[in-house]
Design an enzyme around this catalytic site. Structure first.
Site, PDB file in Angstrom:
ATOM      1  N   ASP A   5       0.985  -1.168  -0.067  1.00 48.12           N
ATOM      2  CA  ASP A   5      -0.101   0.105  -0.030  1.00 48.12           C
ATOM      3  C   ASP A   5       0.878   1.442  -0.144  1.00 48.12           C
ATOM      4  OD1 ASP A   5       0.586   0.687   2.824  1.00 48.12           O
ATOM      5  OD2 ASP A   5      -0.502  -1.297   3.336  1.00 48.12           O
ATOM      6  N   ASP A  39       6.279  -5.474   7.017  1.00 54.07           N
ATOM      7  CA  ASP A  39       4.884  -4.890   7.026  1.00 54.07           C
ATOM      8  C   ASP A  39       4.092  -6.038   6.433  1.00 54.07           C
ATOM      9  OD1 ASP A  39       2.600  -3.221   6.689  1.00 54.07           O
ATOM     10  OD2 ASP A  39       3.258  -1.769   5.564  1.00 54.07           O
TER      11      ASP A  39
END
Length: 282
Positions: free
Chosen positions: A91, A160
């Protein structure tokens, strides 16, 4: 008699007995990628939301709390972070935070799913802005494979990841941490998200034990993340040399959650969390 009212809700089943619901106004994307189901919706309360396999990954309203804590703690604990590897994070939020540090010269982001990157660029420009920075290189491939071939190349590794299921499960295990240890230079640090201590205590404690088999310094820290299960989120910081509680490089540019005081406070664990970690270490 009043007219009947209809509405549409997104519901995440965070455990078998716990769910979070958000009313939605529009479905923006609803696709099956080669790796997972991807959904982007517009919500009334949190703006745009991206979910992968039914689990909320980001919302416009609260994503900064997660990305700032995941990235800045280890970046400021390092005396001079120049090369950063982000595992996952398609993202772009962690990349956006990493490039706020003037010392950072290069960020390599490795995410397995190109569709996540595409969706972020299309629907979350404030997040994906990090991917457009000239210091950022985006690679679409298996991060486990990428890390395995690196030696002493990075100052900081930021994991992440999605929840530890399917292709992401290996990112919470000792073999991966050993590969990361090899990929880091002599002063390297790693940060990884480790779920909620209320709904997934075994993930936190198990990951901590796995990382401690590899890194001489491993500490748990935590922060708020409203749309993740229970709103309390934990992270691991592993280090070869430096205590991650201490700040060694300048604070990043504008932040909304992270600060020097938050950095230090995040390592102060509530007694129940200290007890949980102590029990699993016995």
């Amino acid at each position: 008699m009043q007219k009947r009212h209809n509405d549409i809700w997104f519901t995440e089943y965070q455990t078998r007995h716990l769910r979070l619901g958000l009313s939605i106004t529009k479905v923006l994307a609803n696709i099956q990628t080669p790796f997972q189901h991807l959904l982007v919706v517009e919500t009334d309360e949190y703006g745009k939301l991206m979910a992968l396999d039914g689990a909320i990954q980001v919302t416009e309203k609260d994503e900064f709390t997660y990305h700032e804590m995941l990235a800045h703690v280890v970046l400021t604990a390092h005396p001079n972070p120049r090369r950063v590897l982000i595992v996952g994070g398609g993202d772009g939020g962690s990349a956006r935070e990493a490039v706020k540090h003037p010392s950072v010269e290069e960020v390599v982001l490795v995410d397995i799913d190109q569709e996540v990157i595409n969706a972020s660029r299309q629907f979350f420009p404030a997040l994906s802005a990090g991917l457009e920075d000239p210091r950022v290189t985006v690679l679409t491939m298996d991060a486990l494979e990428y890390v395995r071939g690196k030696k002493g190349e990075f100052d900081v590794v930021i994991v992440d990841s999605t929840d530890p299921v399917d292709f992401a499960e290996g990112l919470f295990r000792e073999p991966f941490y050993r590969d990361v240890h090899r990929a880091l230079n002599e002063e390297g640090l790693i940060a990884a998200q480790t779920e909620s201590p209320f709904t997934d205590p075994d993930i936190l404690t198990g990951s901590a034990l796995e990382m401690k088999r590899v890194f001489p310094i491993v500490k748990v820290y935590w922060g708020a993340m409203p749309t993740y299960p229970t709103g309390m989120w934990t992270y691991l910081a592993g280090s070869k040399v430096h205590d991650p509680e201490e700040l060694r490089s300048p604070l990043p540019g504008r932040t909304r959650y992270y600060s020097g005081r938050i950095h230090r406070a995040s390592f102060v664990l509530p007694p129940f969390l200290e007890e949980l970690l102590a029990e699993r270490n016995e």
